[in-house]
Design a protein around this motif. Structure first.
Motif, mmCIF file in Angstrom:
data_model
loop_
_atom_site.group_PDB
_atom_site.id
_atom_site.type_symbol
_atom_site.label_atom_id
_atom_site.label_comp_id
_atom_site.label_asym_id
_atom_site.label_seq_id
_atom_site.Cartn_x
_atom_site.Cartn_y
_atom_site.Cartn_z
ATOM 1 N N LEU A 43 0.799 -1.227 0.000
ATOM 2 C CA LEU A 43 0.000 0.000 0.000
ATOM 3 C C LEU A 43 0.829 1.274 0.000
ATOM 4 C CD1 LEU A 43 -2.459 -1.163 2.825
ATOM 5 C CD2 LEU A 43 -2.875 -1.295 0.361
ATOM 6 N N LYS A 44 2.157 1.151 0.047
ATOM 7 C CA LYS A 44 3.013 2.316 0.310
ATOM 8 C C LYS A 44 2.838 3.453 -0.696
ATOM 9 C CE LYS A 44 7.074 0.313 -2.008
ATOM 10 N NZ LYS A 44 8.496 -0.084 -1.824
ATOM 11 N N SER A 45 2.493 3.152 -1.939
ATOM 12 C CA SER A 45 2.375 4.206 -2.957
ATOM 13 C C SER A 45 1.131 5.061 -2.771
ATOM 14 C CB SER A 45 2.369 3.586 -4.357
ATOM 15 O OG SER A 45 1.229 2.761 -4.547
ATOM 16 N N ILE A 46 0.175 4.605 -1.973
ATOM 17 C CA ILE A 46 -1.069 5.367 -1.800
ATOM 18 C C ILE A 46 -1.324 5.757 -0.338
ATOM 19 C CG2 ILE A 46 -2.204 4.433 -3.850
ATOM 20 C CD1 ILE A 46 -3.655 2.438 -2.052
ATOM 21 N N VAL A 47 -0.351 5.521 0.538
ATOM 22 C CA VAL A 47 -0.523 5.831 1.955
ATOM 23 C C VAL A 47 -0.465 7.329 2.196
ATOM 24 C CG1 VAL A 47 0.599 5.660 4.216
ATOM 25 C CG2 VAL A 47 0.287 3.620 2.827
ATOM 26 N N ASN A 48 -1.390 7.816 3.003
ATOM 27 C CA ASN A 48 -1.412 9.218 3.403
ATOM 28 C C ASN A 48 -0.204 9.481 4.312
ATOM 29 O OD1 ASN A 48 -1.905 11.743 4.500
ATOM 30 N ND2 ASN A 48 -4.007 11.298 5.123
ATOM 31 N N PRO A 49 0.690 10.388 3.941
ATOM 32 C CA PRO A 49 1.880 10.634 4.773
ATOM 33 C C PRO A 49 1.564 11.213 6.144
ATOM 34 C CG PRO A 49 1.698 12.261 2.993
ATOM 35 C CD PRO A 49 0.675 11.200 2.723
ATOM 36 N N SER A 50 0.346 11.693 6.316
ATOM 37 C CA SER A 50 -0.066 12.229 7.610
ATOM 38 C C SER A 50 -0.987 11.265 8.363
ATOM 39 C CB SER A 50 -0.802 13.561 7.429
ATOM 40 O OG SER A 50 0.037 14.520 6.794
ATOM 41 N N GLY A 51 -1.211 10.079 7.813
ATOM 42 C CA GLY A 51 -2.122 9.114 8.399
ATOM 43 C C GLY A 51 -1.437 8.176 9.370
ATOM 44 N N PRO A 52 -2.197 7.298 9.997
ATOM 45 C CA PRO A 52 -1.670 6.436 11.054
ATOM 46 C C PRO A 52 -0.783 5.291 10.599
ATOM 47 C CG PRO A 52 -3.969 5.925 10.666
ATOM 48 C CD PRO A 52 -3.658 7.142 9.838
ATOM 49 N N ILE A 53 -0.765 4.975 9.290
ATOM 50 C CA ILE A 53 0.092 3.878 8.842
ATOM 51 C C ILE A 53 1.289 4.389 8.054
ATOM 52 C CG2 ILE A 53 -1.803 2.218 8.842
ATOM 53 C CD1 ILE A 53 -1.857 2.390 5.793
ATOM 54 N N ALA A 54 1.473 5.692 8.008
ATOM 55 C CA ALA A 54 2.626 6.259 7.313
ATOM 56 C C ALA A 54 3.912 5.826 8.001
ATOM 57 C CB ALA A 54 2.531 7.783 7.303
ATOM 58 N N GLY A 55 4.886 5.405 7.200
ATOM 59 C CA GLY A 55 6.178 5.021 7.743
ATOM 60 C C GLY A 55 6.246 3.623 8.296
ATOM 61 N N ARG A 56 5.162 2.869 8.216
ATOM 62 C CA ARG A 56 5.175 1.496 8.755
ATOM 63 C C ARG A 56 5.721 0.533 7.707
ATOM 64 N NH1 ARG A 56 2.415 1.309 13.566
ATOM 65 N NH2 ARG A 56 1.018 3.040 13.975
#
Length: 410
Positions: free
Chosen positions: A397-410
């Motif tokens: 999912l990394k290409s569509i993850v919200n950088p300000s969301g709860p799964i960013a950087g996981r």
């Protein structure tokens, strides 16, 4: 977010993380309907969970918040990886803290009813066989033995342990035990709140458990606590309201009684997020079997609100399509046709149930390993197969993850 009819009887294939045991701390006498789904209706009726018969009124008999924390051992942890578990030895619920350093295991556990730490020491070998000794006061006398398995499947967000407990190696009698991990990645302290209620007419028994954060200065932690308690009590009130017509039941059916239980699992928790799965198990007198549902909460401790699935992804991202593709492929690999392993499904069933709609992906949890999607009974497989779980890796999912969301950087 509801996944209707969730049967807690085990996940399949790579997802088999013994979810029947993740109705943690639920009153053990109420778990029978969850274990015997594949039996005939006659057996299901006969195995309806028993009530204690200890009620003296039609009102709440106790409302007690436990002091047993899911992530706070009484002594400092040893070197290694710390794991917090909740589980049971037969009818005795416990909380356990184990530190694993290579093949060595050290830790403590305490029974919920007693609240006194018991020391543990043992090993996990290369085949994941778990052997632990427990020690009485003073730490010099062995008072029990745990023998079982330590399991962490590739896609599972939890460690699970299960096997048998005995007073000694020579003991002829053993008791089964199980425990599953609560993943708390911070100093956040989570305890179990409890509400018990019983009545004689209609015959009814309830045992509610829910998570609550303690010792936090964050005002949103209390908002989370209020939400959790409110959700379980509202569900109980609605169930009790539905019992009003039971005066017309034949005596033999009415005697079977009614039950309403809740339990919970922590998929992940830190100072900013708590991802919880609440499980509701009910039985109505005269029914062929119990009803089992699940409700998920992904709570934002920064803002004091629940995360929505769309919050996890960039605006306009086709996240439902991404989740659907991975889930469909995963399920088609794992599910087998009717008659194999007692399961029944087919490609069309899977594709329909895992289609890219908000409804299909209403039940999700955040874990360390990925986004866990739950498909309820009948959604992608038959009732006997139970719910199906798919852990979608964050790398997918990394290409569509919200950088300000709860799964960013996981």
């Amino acid at each position: 977010m509801w996944a209707v009819g969730v049967k807690r009887s085990g996940r399949l294939g790579a997802e088999n993380i013994n979810d029947r045991k993740r109705i943690t701390q639920m009153k053990p006498g109420k778990l029978l309907p969850l274990v015997i789904f594949s039996l005939t209706i006659v057996l299901l009726v006969s195995c309806k969970p028993k009530t204690s018969g200890a009620a003296n009124s039609n009102t709440e008999s106790s409302n007690t918040d436990t002091t047993v924390s899911s992530n706070s051992p009484a002594t400092a942890p040893a070197k290694g990886n710390m794991h917090a578990f909740r589980g049971s030895i037969e009818d005795n619920n416990f909380t356990m803290w184990l530190t694993r350093d290579g093949d060595q295991i050290t830790g403590t556990y305490r029974y919920q009813k007693i609240g006194k730490d018991i020391s543990l020491k043992g090993t996990v070998d290369g085949k994941n066989a778990l052997n632990m000794q427990e020690f009485g006061e003073g730490g010099d006398k062995v008072t029990g033995l745990f023998k079982g398995t330590w399991t962490l499947n590739e896609d599972s967000p939890f460690v699970t342990i299960e096997g048998t407990w005995a007073k000694s190696a020579a003991a002829k009698e053993t008791q089964s035990f199980w425990a599953t991990e609560d993943v708390v990645d911070s100093t956040l302290k989570i305890e179990t709140g409890q509400i018990k209620e019983e009545s004689k007419k209609p015959k009814f028994e309830a045992f509610l458990e829910y998570p609550r954060i303690v010792g936090s200065s964050n005002p949103n932690a209390e908002k989370f606590n209020v939400l959790m308690k409110s959700e379980v009590t509202k569900g109980l009130a609605a169930f009790k309201k539905d019992l009003s017509g039971q005066d017309e039941l034949p005596p033999e059916m009415a005697e079977m009684g009614n039950s309403y239980d809740t339990g919970y699992s922590i998929y992940f928790a830190d100072d900013n997020l708590v991802s919880v799965e609440m499980t509701i198990s009910t039985y109505s007198a005269g029914a062929a079997h119990g009803s089992h549902q699940m409700q998920v909460y992904n709570y934002n401790l920064k803002d004091g609100r629940e995360w929505k699935l769309s919050d996890l992804f960039t605006p306009g991202a086709k996240y439902l399509q991404a989740l659907s593709k991975y889930s469909t492929d995963n399920l088609l690999k794992r599910l087998k046709p009717e008659g194999q392993d007692g399961l029944c499904s087919d490609p069309d069933w899977v594709k329909k149930g895992a289609e890219p709609t908000t409804e299909a992906y209403r039940s999700w949890n955040i874990s360390k390993k990925g986004l866990v999607i739950t498909f309820g009974e009948y959604e992608v497989a038959c009732y006997a197969g139970g719910p199906q779980y798919v852990t979608v890796p964050y790398s997918v999912l990394k290409s569509i993850v919200n950088p300000s969301g709860p799964i960013a950087g996981r």
